[in-house]
Motif scaffolding. Structure first.
Motif, short mmCIF file in Angstrom:
data_model
loop_
_atom_site.label_atom_id
_atom_site.label_comp_id
_atom_site.label_asym_id
_atom_site.label_seq_id
_atom_site.Cartn_x
_atom_site.Cartn_y
_atom_site.Cartn_z
N VAL A 163 13.78 13.86 2.17
CA VAL A 163 13.09 14.53 1.06
C VAL A 163 12.36 13.50 0.20
O VAL A 163 11.20 13.71 -0.20
CB VAL A 163 14.08 15.34 0.20
CG1 VAL A 163 13.40 15.85 -1.06
CG2 VAL A 163 14.64 16.51 1.00
N ILE A 164 13.02 12.38 -0.09
CA ILE A 164 12.37 11.33 -0.88
C ILE A 164 11.16 10.77 -0.15
O ILE A 164 10.09 10.55 -0.75
CB ILE A 164 13.39 10.20 -1.17
CG1 ILE A 164 14.48 10.71 -2.12
CG2 ILE A 164 12.69 8.98 -1.78
CD1 ILE A 164 15.63 9.75 -2.29
N ALA A 165 11.28 10.57 1.16
CA ALA A 165 10.15 10.08 1.95
C ALA A 165 8.99 11.06 1.91
O ALA A 165 7.82 10.67 1.78
CB ALA A 165 10.59 9.85 3.40
N PHE A 166 9.29 12.35 2.01
CA PHE A 166 8.26 13.39 1.91
C PHE A 166 7.53 13.31 0.58
O PHE A 166 6.29 13.34 0.53
CB PHE A 166 8.90 14.77 2.09
CG PHE A 166 8.00 15.91 1.72
CD1 PHE A 166 7.01 16.35 2.59
CD2 PHE A 166 8.14 16.56 0.50
CE1 PHE A 166 6.18 17.41 2.26
CE2 PHE A 166 7.31 17.62 0.15
CZ PHE A 166 6.33 18.05 1.03
N LEU A 167 8.28 13.19 -0.51
CA LEU A 167 7.67 13.14 -1.84
C LEU A 167 6.81 11.90 -2.00
O LEU A 167 5.74 11.94 -2.62
CB LEU A 167 8.77 13.19 -2.90
CG LEU A 167 9.57 14.49 -2.98
CD1 LEU A 167 10.71 14.37 -3.99
CD2 LEU A 167 8.67 15.67 -3.34
N LEU A 168 7.26 10.77 -1.45
CA LEU A 168 6.48 9.54 -1.54
C LEU A 168 5.15 9.67 -0.79
O LEU A 168 4.11 9.21 -1.27
CB LEU A 168 7.28 8.36 -0.99
CG LEU A 168 8.43 7.86 -1.88
CD1 LEU A 168 9.26 6.81 -1.14
CD2 LEU A 168 7.90 7.28 -3.18
N ILE A 169 5.19 10.30 0.38
CA ILE A 169 3.95 10.47 1.14
C ILE A 169 3.00 11.42 0.42
O ILE A 169 1.80 11.15 0.31
CB ILE A 169 4.26 10.99 2.56
CG1 ILE A 169 4.98 9.90 3.37
CG2 ILE A 169 2.97 11.40 3.28
CD1 ILE A 169 5.40 10.34 4.76
N ILE A 170 3.54 12.52 -0.09
CA ILE A 170 2.69 13.53 -0.73
C ILE A 170 2.10 13.04 -2.05
O ILE A 170 0.92 13.25 -2.34
CB ILE A 170 3.49 14.83 -0.95
CG1 ILE A 170 3.87 15.46 0.38
CG2 ILE A 170 2.69 15.82 -1.80
CD1 ILE A 170 2.69 15.84 1.24
N PHE A 171 2.92 12.39 -2.87
CA PHE A 171 2.49 12.06 -4.22
C PHE A 171 2.04 10.61 -4.40
O PHE A 171 1.41 10.30 -5.41
CB PHE A 171 3.62 12.36 -5.21
CG PHE A 171 3.92 13.83 -5.33
CD1 PHE A 171 3.02 14.69 -5.94
CD2 PHE A 171 5.09 14.34 -4.80
CE1 PHE A 171 3.29 16.04 -6.05
CE2 PHE A 171 5.38 15.70 -4.90
CZ PHE A 171 4.47 16.55 -5.52
N VAL A 172 2.32 9.74 -3.46
CA VAL A 172 1.88 8.35 -3.57
C VAL A 172 0.89 8.01 -2.47
O VAL A 172 -0.27 7.65 -2.75
CB VAL A 172 3.08 7.37 -3.54
CG1 VAL A 172 2.59 5.93 -3.64
CG2 VAL A 172 4.05 7.68 -4.68
N VAL A 173 1.33 8.13 -1.21
CA VAL A 173 0.45 7.77 -0.10
C VAL A 173 -0.81 8.63 -0.09
O VAL A 173 -1.93 8.10 0.00
CB VAL A 173 1.20 7.90 1.25
CG1 VAL A 173 0.24 7.65 2.41
CG2 VAL A 173 2.37 6.93 1.31
N ARG A 174 -0.64 9.94 -0.22
CA ARG A 174 -1.80 10.83 -0.18
C ARG A 174 -2.75 10.56 -1.34
O ARG A 174 -3.98 10.63 -1.19
CB ARG A 174 -1.35 12.29 -0.19
CG ARG A 174 -2.50 13.29 -0.12
CD ARG A 174 -2.01 14.72 -0.04
NE ARG A 174 -1.34 14.98 1.23
CZ ARG A 174 -0.75 16.14 1.53
NH1 ARG A 174 -0.75 17.13 0.65
NH2 ARG A 174 -0.18 16.31 2.70
#
Length: 280
Positions: A198-209
Motif C-alpha cells: 500500500v505504501i509503495a502504491f501511494l509513493l508511485i501515485i503521489f510522488v513518482v507520477r
C-alpha cells in the motif's frame, strides 16, 4: 470460469470456520478467493480510470481483465506447484487443482500476466509502457488484498515471536489470535507485506507520477518498490519457495529491483517523454 477458483464442494479442514466466507449448502466461498477477487477488481477500476484519463476508451480493460485474472491465477499456481511438487503434490497430484487450499505464488502470476499484457496491448495498438504505467500501480493494491487471503488460510507467516511482541505492535486482537499457529505466535508477515505494498502504491501515485517525465517510469517503479518490499519480508517467512538453498522470492526480488532500476534509467535516457505523447 474464474469462479471455479472460489468454490469447493464438501471440503473440510482445520481452519474451515475461519477461512470460509459463506456457505450455501454444499458450496463454500473462501475468504482467500474473496480477498484475491476484491484486490483484482480494485486494480481493474484503478486501471480503467487511468486509461480514461489518458484518453483511451474506459472499456478497454473489459476484454483484458477476465483473461488476465485467469492467466495470472494459473501462472501463480504453476509457479507454486513447481517449487513444492515433491513436498505437496507428488503423492496427491489432484491436489494441484485444489486452489482454494491456498498456494498461489504472486511472482508466477506477474510473469504470466506480463506476457499476456504484452500480447494484448500490442494487438490493440497501445504502447506497452503506457499501459504499464496505468496498470502496474494498481497491481500493488491487488497484492495487498491477496496477502489477507493468506492470513485467512493461516499461511505466509513468519518466525516465532512472543505475545508481548505482537501486542506491542497494537494489532487488532483477531490478528493476534490468528497468529497463534502450531503452538506458537508468529510474525504477521502477511500484514507487513500488505502494508508495504500500500505504501509503495501511494509513493508511485503521489510522488513518482507527479514528477514523471518519461513513459514507463511508473511501470519500472513497480518492480523497484515490489523488490524492496518483498526481499526483507521474505527472509522472515517460514514457508518460502526454495531453489536449492536460495529463497526463490528473494532471488526474483533482486532481479525485479535490477530490472526496475535499469528500466528507469533507460526510459529517462532513451524513452519517450509524456509531453511528446500529449502533443501527438
Amino acid at each position: 470460469m474464474v469462479f471455479l477458483t472460489i468454490l469447493k464442494i464438501n471440503h473440510h479442514d482445520i481452519f474451515e470456520d475461519f477461512s470460509t466466507f459463506v456457505s450455501i449448502g454444499p458450496l463454500h466461498i473462501q475468504w482467500y478467493a474473496v480477498c484475491i477477487l476484491t484486490g483484482a477488481c480494485i486494480a481493474y477500476f484503478l486501471g480503467q480510470y487511468r486509461f480514461k484519463q489518458l484518453g483511451y476508451s474506459s472499456t478497454i480493460l473489459s476484454d483484458y481483465f477476465l483473461a488476465l485474472l485467469l492467466i495470472g491465477i494459473v501462472g501463480a499456481r504453476i509457479w507454486y506447484v513447481i517449487f513444492t511438487f515433491d513436498e505437496l503434490y507428488a503423492s496427491s497430484p489432484m491436489e494441484i487443482f485444489a486452489i482454494w487450499h491456498g498456494g498461489l505464488a504472486i511472482q508466477g502470476g506477474i510473469f504470466s500476466g506480463l506476457i499476456y499484457s504484452y500480447y494484448f496491448f500490442k494487438k490493440h495498438d497501445i504502447p506497452f509502457l503506457v499501459a504499464g504505467d496505468a496498470i502496474m500501480p494498481g497491481v500493488l493494491i491487488a497484492q495487498a488484498f491477496g496477502r489477507w487471503g493468506n492470513f485467512f488460510n493461516h499461511e505466509a507467516f513468519g518466525g516465532e515471536v512472543s505475545l508481548e511482541f505482537l501486542q506491542s505492535l497494537h494489532l487488532p486482537q483477531f490478528i493476534i489470535d490468528n497468529m497463534y499457529i502450531n503452538g506458537a505466535y508468529h510474525h504477521p508477515t502477511f500484514l507487513y507485506e500488505s502494508l508495504g505494498n500500500v505504501i509503495a502504491f501511494l509513493l508511485i501515485i503521489f510522488v513518482v507520477r507527479r514528477f514523471q517525465k518519461h513513459i514507463g517510469t511508473q511501470f519500472f517503479s513497480y518492480f523497484v518498490f515490489y523488490g524492496l518490499v518483498r526481499f526483507p519480508i521474505e527472509g522472515m517467512r517460514t514457508d518460502s519457495l526454495m531453489f536449492g538453498p536460495i529463497r526463490m522470492a528473494q532471488l526474483v526480488s533482486i532481479a525485479f529491483l535490477i530490472v526496475g532500476l535499469v528500466g528507469i534509467v533507460y526510459v529517462h535516457l532513451k524513452g519517450k517523454k509524456i509531453s511528446d505523447m500529449n502533443q501527438s
